[in-house]
Each structure stands twice: as structure tokens, then as C-alpha cells.
Design an enzyme around this catalytic site. Structure first.
Site, PDB file in Angstrom:
ATOM      1  N   LYS A 199     -19.959  10.250 -16.178  1.00  0.00           N
ATOM      2  CA  LYS A 199     -20.156  10.390 -17.636  1.00  0.00           C
ATOM      3  C   LYS A 199     -19.824  11.819 -18.034  1.00  0.00           C
ATOM      4  O   LYS A 199     -19.867  12.745 -17.216  1.00  0.00           O
ATOM      5  CB  LYS A 199     -21.582  10.050 -18.056  1.00  0.00           C
ATOM      6  CG  LYS A 199     -22.719  10.906 -17.446  1.00  0.00           C
ATOM      7  CD  LYS A 199     -23.024  12.196 -18.164  1.00  0.00           C
ATOM      8  CE  LYS A 199     -24.185  12.952 -17.514  1.00  0.00           C
ATOM      9  NZ  LYS A 199     -24.248  14.389 -17.820  1.00  0.00           N
ATOM     10  N   ASP A 232     -30.984  10.251 -16.291  1.00  0.00           N
ATOM     11  CA  ASP A 232     -29.662   9.721 -16.673  1.00  0.00           C
ATOM     12  C   ASP A 232     -29.384   8.329 -16.098  1.00  0.00           C
ATOM     13  O   ASP A 232     -28.389   7.705 -16.456  1.00  0.00           O
ATOM     14  CB  ASP A 232     -28.539  10.634 -16.151  1.00  0.00           C
ATOM     15  CG  ASP A 232     -28.438  11.928 -16.927  1.00  0.00           C
ATOM     16  OD1 ASP A 232     -29.121  12.055 -17.958  1.00  0.00           O
ATOM     17  OD2 ASP A 232     -27.663  12.798 -16.488  1.00  0.00           O
TER      18      ASP A 232
HETATM   19  O1  C5P Z   1     -34.282  13.317 -14.082  1.00  0.00           O
HETATM   20  P1  C5P Z   1     -33.342  14.154 -13.297  1.00  0.00           P
HETATM   21  O2  C5P Z   1     -33.737  14.240 -11.849  1.00  0.00           O
HETATM   22  O3  C5P Z   1     -31.910  13.792 -13.446  1.00  0.00           O
HETATM   23  O4  C5P Z   1     -33.448  15.622 -13.904  1.00  0.00           O
HETATM   24  C1  C5P Z   1     -33.215  16.786 -13.151  1.00  0.00           C
HETATM   25  C2  C5P Z   1     -34.016  17.921 -13.726  1.00  0.00           C
HETATM   26  O5  C5P Z   1     -33.511  18.293 -15.012  1.00  0.00           O
HETATM   27  C3  C5P Z   1     -35.479  17.595 -13.975  1.00  0.00           C
HETATM   28  O6  C5P Z   1     -36.256  17.867 -12.837  1.00  0.00           O
HETATM   29  C4  C5P Z   1     -35.846  18.527 -15.123  1.00  0.00           C
HETATM   30  O7  C5P Z   1     -36.147  19.812 -14.612  1.00  0.00           O
HETATM   31  C5  C5P Z   1     -34.545  18.658 -15.895  1.00  0.00           C
HETATM   32  N1  C5P Z   1     -34.503  17.786 -17.096  1.00  0.00           N
HETATM   33  C6  C5P Z   1     -35.275  18.139 -18.215  1.00  0.00           C
HETATM   34  N2  C5P Z   1     -35.237  17.346 -19.314  1.00  0.00           N
HETATM   35  C7  C5P Z   1     -34.462  16.220 -19.362  1.00  0.00           C
HETATM   36  C8  C5P Z   1     -33.662  15.861 -18.246  1.00  0.00           C
HETATM   37  C9  C5P Z   1     -33.710  16.666 -17.118  1.00  0.00           C
HETATM   38  O8  C5P Z   1     -35.974  19.153 -18.201  1.00  0.00           O
HETATM   39  N3  C5P Z   1     -34.447  15.486 -20.466  1.00  0.00           N
END
Ligand code: C5P
Length: 305
Positions: free
Chosen positions: A11, A136
Site C-alpha cells: 500500500k 494496518d
Molecule cells: O500496529 P502496528 O504494529 O503496525 O504499529 C506499529 C507502531 O506504530 C505501534 O507500536 C505504534 O507505536 C505506532 N502507531 C501509532 N498509531 C497508529 C499506528 C501505529 O502510534 N495509529
């Protein structure tokens, strides 16, 4: 079915607004996701028991640190599956590049295993599992041109699905998403009232394109995390803009940068200019929601639902 082969598409974020910090430590986002046809490949083979993931990319963690293993383990637990699987993962999407590669691999694993293990859950019942795996991941159960709200895990398709040629540039500097969001908290004021995506979506309803108003609020935070990228990204942007792109932007938390083009010729000229400046590039095209679902349905041996 004993073997399922499917692609996990990347993406880009056409625009991304950080609206504030949430109680759960995540950030409240408003983003426009777009799938492109750059992809990883997964081959899922049925085993009697146990979950084994094979991937020879040096940046992809082994064992349960791997999001594909976690996806398989969570689904096996949730659906009380006795059988196992071996998953061979071939990476093409840059790792830690803001292109959602790991999240897409996880969503593809959920959809593929749903088929391989004969569970019949489908995207809507896989959604809660996908949310637990990463912000995501739910988007990749849907694909296309989509508005993402909340942590980015509440996804709503746009009426107008974008069709464009995409040149993706990989500066070959992996960036950790969590570190970028950390910089947002330390040094930047989140924009609580940001309206570019709202304006873009409203114009879209009137059939106007207006892509150039979109911005990515994470760009400065990414540069705070990786200051050596400032000059590189500005050179990439310069070449994309000179080549006549309709939008040049950082994808997610980077470090991949992309340019959107109406025509194939313009896109290939841009790619040539970037390559002769020494950049690693990928030629790609957008995948609409319908195209994305068709590709997945074909791989899963199902008619479109
Ligand atoms: O959910 P995911 O593991 O993809 O996200 C990685 C990191 O990005 C999370 O641990 C968080 O620190 C940050 N994040 C965030 N807010 C979001 C998406 C991701 O702070 N909406």
C-alpha cells in the site's frame, strides 16, 4: 485444498493526518490508503501439525517475532484448528519501508489459511484478528482506495477508486514506525483540525482529482528519526515533480517515497531519471478495490463475494 498460493500487495498512503494521541498509546489517524500491484508471495502448504514460516530475507524476523507466524498462531487458536501449515514467504516489498509489507503478508496469511484449513470465516470475521495483529492489517482484508480512521484500522472504501501509474522509490534505509510516532510526541504538535483529506474526499465526489493538496504529517517525524534522509528525499521529490507527477509523497512512516502519474510514458521517464540518479525504484500501478478482490478471489479459488 493442500496448497494455496497468493500475493500480498503493498500500500501507499496518499495522505496521512495525525489527529492526536489516544488513550491506548496509539495515534488517532485519518489516512487514505491505496493498494498497488507491487507484491510479496506466499505459498501455504498443509501440514499435519505445527506452524513453520520460511523466509530468507535478512530483515524478516524468525519464529514468533514474525507477523505471519503470529497470524497463523492466532487463527489456529481462535478457530481451534488441529492442522498445521508451512508458509514460504518471498519478499519483494521493501521491509520497514512504509509500504505495509508485513501487514499485507499477515492479512494474506489469514485469508489463505481460512481457505487452506476450510474455516469459511471470510474477511469480516477475520477482521478482529487482523486488528490485533497490527493497525494496518484490517485494510489489507479490503484493499483499493480507502479512508482509514481510528488507528488506521477502521476502513471505508471511497466511491471513486483511483487509477494511476505509481513509481515507488526505496531509499534503502529501513525506518521503524514506532520510532517515527515517538518523534511526533516529542517534537511535533499533532494537527487536531486538519482538513486536507476531508477536502480531497469532497472534491472527489464532484469528480475532481485534487491529489496535490494531500500531505503526510509523518514526514517531519521520519526526518527527525533519520536526518540523513532529508537530502535524499528532497532529491527524489524533485525528480518526481519535474517528471510531471500528480502527487509525490512519503508513504506512511517511510522511508519509501512515491510518485503518481496519469500516463505510463511519464512514469517510465521518471523511473529512468531516478535510476540514473542511483535510486532503487519499482514500477507499479494502483489496484482498485475490485481489482484487489479479484486477484485474491482468483488465488483463493473462489468467485468474488
Ligand atoms: O500496529 P502496528 O504494529 O503496525 O504499529 C506499529 C507502531 O506504530 C505501534 O507500536 C505504534 O507505536 C505506532 N502507531 C501509532 N498509531 C497508529 C499506528 C501505529 O502510534 N495509529
Amino acid at each position: 485444498m493442500r496448497v494455496v498460493r497468493l500475493s500480498a500487495f503493498a500500500k501507499i498512503n496518499l495522505g496521512l493526518e495525525v489527529l492526536g494521541l489516544r488513550q491506548d498509546g496509539y495515534h488517532e489517524l485519518r489516512t487514505l490508503f491505496q493498494t498497488i500491484d507491487l507484491h510479496d508471495d506466499l505459498v501455504l502448504s498443509l501440514r499435519k501439525a505445527g506452524i513453520v514460516v520460511r523466509c530468507d530475507h535478512p530483515l524478516v524476523p524468525k519464529g514468533s517475532g514474525n507477523i505471519v507466524s503470529r497470524a497463523a498462531e492466532e487463527l489456529a487458536r481462535f478457530a481451534r484448528v488441529g492442522a498445521g501449515v508451512e508458509i514460504a514467504l518471498t519478499k519483494r516489498i521493501p521491509v520497514a519501508g512504509g509500504l505495509g509489507g508485513g501487514s499485507s503478508d499477515a492479512a494474506a496469511a489469514l485469508l489463505g489459511l481460512d481457505r487452506l484449513w476450510g474455516l469459511g470465516l471470510g474477511p469480516s470475521r477475520l477482521h478482529p484478528l487482523a486488528r490485533r495483529l497490527g493497525a494496518d492489517v484490517p485494510y489489507f482484508l479490503m484493499g483499493g482506495t480507502v479512508l482509514g480512521l481510528g488507528r488506521g484500522d477502521e476502513v471505508y472504501p471511497l466511491r471513486h477508486q483511483l487509477a494511476a501509474h505509481v513509481v515507488v522509490v526505496d531509499p534503502e534505509r529501513p525506518v521503524k514506525t514506532a520510532a517515527v510516532f515517538h518523534h511526533i510526541d516529542r517534537s511535533l504538535t499533532p494537527r487536531e483540525n486538519s482538513y486536507t483529506i476531508f477536502r480531497f474526499v469532497s472534491r472527489d465526489l464532484e469528480g475532481e482529482k485534487g491529489l496535490s493538496i494531500l500531505t503526510n504529517d509523518l514526514e517531519e517525524a521520519t526526518l527527525a528519526e533519520a536526518p540523513e534522509l532529508r537530502e535524499t528525499l528532497s532529491r527524489i521529490r524533485g525528480i518526481l515533480v519535474e517528471s510531471g507527477c500528480s502527487l509525490a509523497a512519503l508513504s506512511g512512516s517511510g522511508s519509501s517515497y512515491f510518485g503518481l502519474f496519469d500516463g505510463a510514458r511519464q512514469a517510465s521517464l521518471a523511473r529512468r531519471a531516478l535510476r540514473s540518479a542511483g535510486f532503487k525504484t519499482f514500477a507499479s500501478r494502483t489496484l482498485s478495490l475490485g481489482q484487489y478482490r479479484d486477484r485474491l478471489s482468483r488465488a483463493l479459488g473462489r468467485r468474488r463475494t
